[in-house]
Design a protein around this motif. Structure first.
Motif, PDB file in Angstrom:
ATOM      1  N   GLU A 120       0.823  -1.208   0.000  1.00  0.00           N
ATOM      2  CA  GLU A 120       0.000   0.000   0.000  1.00  0.00           C
ATOM      3  C   GLU A 120       0.859   1.261   0.000  1.00  0.00           C
ATOM      4  OE1 GLU A 120      -2.443  -0.491   3.422  1.00  0.00           O
ATOM      5  OE2 GLU A 120      -3.625  -2.091   2.505  1.00  0.00           O
ATOM      6  N   ASP A 121       2.080   1.159   0.530  1.00  0.00           N
ATOM      7  CA  ASP A 121       2.996   2.312   0.558  1.00  0.00           C
ATOM      8  C   ASP A 121       3.722   2.521  -0.765  1.00  0.00           C
ATOM      9  OD1 ASP A 121       2.317   2.590   3.213  1.00  0.00           O
ATOM     10  OD2 ASP A 121       4.024   1.412   3.921  1.00  0.00           O
ATOM     11  N   GLY A 122       3.584   1.597  -1.700  1.00  0.00           N
ATOM     12  CA  GLY A 122       4.279   1.698  -2.978  1.00  0.00           C
ATOM     13  C   GLY A 122       5.609   0.979  -2.997  1.00  0.00           C
ATOM     14  N   ASP A 123       5.904   0.198  -1.953  1.00  0.00           N
ATOM     15  CA  ASP A 123       7.141  -0.586  -1.924  1.00  0.00           C
ATOM     16  C   ASP A 123       6.979  -1.824  -2.792  1.00  0.00           C
ATOM     17  OD1 ASP A 123       8.298   1.211  -0.176  1.00  0.00           O
ATOM     18  OD2 ASP A 123       7.653   0.105   1.607  1.00  0.00           O
ATOM     19  N   PHE A 145      11.554   5.457  -5.226  1.00  0.00           N
ATOM     20  CA  PHE A 145      10.250   6.018  -5.535  1.00  0.00           C
ATOM     21  C   PHE A 145       9.172   4.984  -5.214  1.00  0.00           C
ATOM     22  CE2 PHE A 145      12.133   4.079  -9.233  1.00  0.00           C
ATOM     23  CZ  PHE A 145      11.118   3.310  -9.759  1.00  0.00           C
ATOM     24  N   ASP A 146       7.932   5.468  -5.127  1.00  0.00           N
ATOM     25  CA  ASP A 146       6.799   4.580  -4.896  1.00  0.00           C
ATOM     26  C   ASP A 146       6.318   4.033  -6.232  1.00  0.00           C
ATOM     27  OD1 ASP A 146       6.981   5.211  -2.245  1.00  0.00           O
ATOM     28  OD2 ASP A 146       5.422   6.759  -2.315  1.00  0.00           O
ATOM     29  N   PHE A 168      10.575  -1.879 -15.500  1.00  0.00           N
ATOM     30  CA  PHE A 168      10.547  -0.449 -15.252  1.00  0.00           C
ATOM     31  C   PHE A 168       9.378  -0.119 -14.334  1.00  0.00           C
ATOM     32  CE2 PHE A 168      12.935  -0.698 -19.146  1.00  0.00           C
ATOM     33  CZ  PHE A 168      13.886   0.294 -19.003  1.00  0.00           C
ATOM     34  N   GLY A 169       9.594   0.825 -13.434  1.00  0.00           N
ATOM     35  CA  GLY A 169       8.538   1.324 -12.563  1.00  0.00           C
ATOM     36  C   GLY A 169       8.291   2.786 -12.847  1.00  0.00           C
ATOM     37  N   GLN A 170       7.027   3.196 -12.692  1.00  0.00           N
ATOM     38  CA  GLN A 170       6.669   4.583 -12.978  1.00  0.00           C
ATOM     39  C   GLN A 170       6.600   5.373 -11.683  1.00  0.00           C
ATOM     40  OE1 GLN A 170       2.873   5.158 -14.826  1.00  0.00           O
ATOM     41  NE2 GLN A 170       3.489   7.088 -15.725  1.00  0.00           N
ATOM     42  N   GLU A 171       7.292   6.501 -11.681  1.00  0.00           N
ATOM     43  CA  GLU A 171       7.241   7.401 -10.541  1.00  0.00           C
ATOM     44  C   GLU A 171       5.920   8.169 -10.568  1.00  0.00           C
ATOM     45  OE1 GLU A 171      11.599   8.881  -9.489  1.00  0.00           O
ATOM     46  OE2 GLU A 171      10.908   9.571 -11.437  1.00  0.00           O
ATOM     47  N   GLN A 172       5.686   8.933  -9.524  1.00  0.00           N
ATOM     48  CA  GLN A 172       4.443   9.699  -9.463  1.00  0.00           C
ATOM     49  C   GLN A 172       4.448  10.882 -10.420  1.00  0.00           C
ATOM     50  OE1 GLN A 172       4.105  10.494  -5.286  1.00  0.00           O
ATOM     51  NE2 GLN A 172       3.296   8.453  -4.872  1.00  0.00           N
ATOM     52  N   ASP A 173       5.637  11.316 -10.862  1.00  0.00           N
ATOM     53  CA  ASP A 173       5.687  12.406 -11.839  1.00  0.00           C
ATOM     54  C   ASP A 173       5.622  11.898 -13.275  1.00  0.00           C
ATOM     55  OD1 ASP A 173       8.172  11.257 -11.908  1.00  0.00           O
ATOM     56  OD2 ASP A 173       9.300  13.122 -11.798  1.00  0.00           O
ATOM     57  N   TRP A 176       9.683   6.942 -16.074  1.00  0.00           N
ATOM     58  CA  TRP A 176       9.936   5.525 -15.899  1.00  0.00           C
ATOM     59  C   TRP A 176      11.385   5.317 -15.507  1.00  0.00           C
ATOM     60  CZ3 TRP A 176       6.088   2.003 -16.018  1.00  0.00           C
ATOM     61  CH2 TRP A 176       4.884   2.361 -16.613  1.00  0.00           C
ATOM     62  N   LYS A 177      11.614   4.476 -14.492  1.00  0.00           N
ATOM     63  CA  LYS A 177      12.965   4.150 -14.055  1.00  0.00           C
ATOM     64  C   LYS A 177      13.124   2.647 -14.046  1.00  0.00           C
ATOM     65  CE  LYS A 177      14.411   7.982 -11.178  1.00  0.00           C
ATOM     66  NZ  LYS A 177      14.917   8.366  -9.870  1.00  0.00           N
ATOM     67  N   GLU A 178      14.330   2.196 -14.406  1.00  0.00           N
ATOM     68  CA  GLU A 178      14.588   0.757 -14.445  1.00  0.00           C
ATOM     69  C   GLU A 178      14.743   0.207 -13.026  1.00  0.00           C
ATOM     70  OE1 GLU A 178      17.430  -2.499 -16.701  1.00  0.00           O
ATOM     71  OE2 GLU A 178      17.871  -0.362 -16.889  1.00  0.00           O
ATOM     72  N   ILE A 179      14.211  -0.993 -12.820  1.00  0.00           N
ATOM     73  CA  ILE A 179      14.271  -1.657 -11.530  1.00  0.00           C
ATOM     74  C   ILE A 179      15.057  -2.930 -11.706  1.00  0.00           C
ATOM     75  CG2 ILE A 179      12.952  -2.786  -9.704  1.00  0.00           C
ATOM     76  CD1 ILE A 179      10.607  -0.952 -10.474  1.00  0.00           C
ATOM     77  N   LYS A 180      16.085  -3.121 -10.891  1.00  0.00           N
ATOM     78  CA  LYS A 180      16.905  -4.334 -10.931  1.00  0.00           C
ATOM     79  C   LYS A 180      16.386  -5.297  -9.873  1.00  0.00           C
ATOM     80  CE  LYS A 180      20.108  -2.844 -13.784  1.00  0.00           C
ATOM     81  NZ  LYS A 180      20.391  -3.389 -15.048  1.00  0.00           N
TER      82      LYS A 180
END
Length: 181
Positions: A120-123, A145-146, A168-173, A176-180
């Motif tokens: 729920e926190d975006g983790d 980021f969440d 990739f995960g999307q930030e609130q703004d 898109w950032k890559e997630i390892k």
């Protein structure tokens, strides 16, 4: 006198051989061919061969192990419960009580398909073991980021290509950032 004559013959013979070699190298080395410079530079492939796919967030995922056992993974009261469909036994595999969504990422390499838990926190938590194994243990993925949305960028595979999948995960703004994992 005979000794000096022998020295003159040796010197003349060496000079003759040198001039014959010089003449031959000049005659045979002439050519109008342009020597092309070889470059071992390989141009970078364009990103046109990659396809973006959105990942759906669900409450229930069904997984089958390599031994043929089918499990049903679902969220109940913020905990993730793994239920063996064959024996109807269940066990809690994520007990923090804040699970909101489940997702599944397939890396297509050695059947590497992983279960993700979005809180729920975006983790983001990822299964340590592959989806086709009966073990389940989650670890937190450190992101700055969440997580709102997830997508996968996959390379369209040729005949002998290795799979290339990035999460990739999307930030609130909206970036898109890559997630390892």
């Amino acid at each position: 006198m005979l000794k000096s004559l022998n020295h003159i013959r040796i010197v003349t013979g060496c000079i003759t051989i040198f001039f014959c070699m010089l003449t031959a190298s000049i005659v045979f080395a002439k050519g109008d061919e342009i020597i092309t410079k070889k470059s071992f530079y390989r141009p970078v492939a364009s990103n046109n061969e990659y396809v973006d796919k959105n990942i759906d967030f669900v409450d229930t995922i069904e997984k089958t192990t390599t031994s043929g056992i089918t499990y049903d993974v679902q969220i109940v009261d913020g905990n993730v419960i793994q239920k063996n469909v064959n024996t109807n036994t269940s066990s809690k595999i994520y007990t923090k009580g804040d699970a909101k969504y489940l997702a599944e990422v397939n890396y297509y390499f050695d059947d590497a398909c992983y279960i993700l838990v979005i809180t729920e926190d975006g983790d983001l938590y990822a299964n340590v073991y592959k989806n086709n194994e009966d073990k389940a243990e989650f670890r937190k993925i450190n992101t700055n980021f969440d997580i709102d949305n997830l997508k996968v960028r996959e390379k369209e595979l040729g005949f002998y290509d290795y799979p290339d999948v990035s999460l990739f995960g999307q930030e609130q703004d909206g970036k898109w950032k890559e997630i390892k994992l």
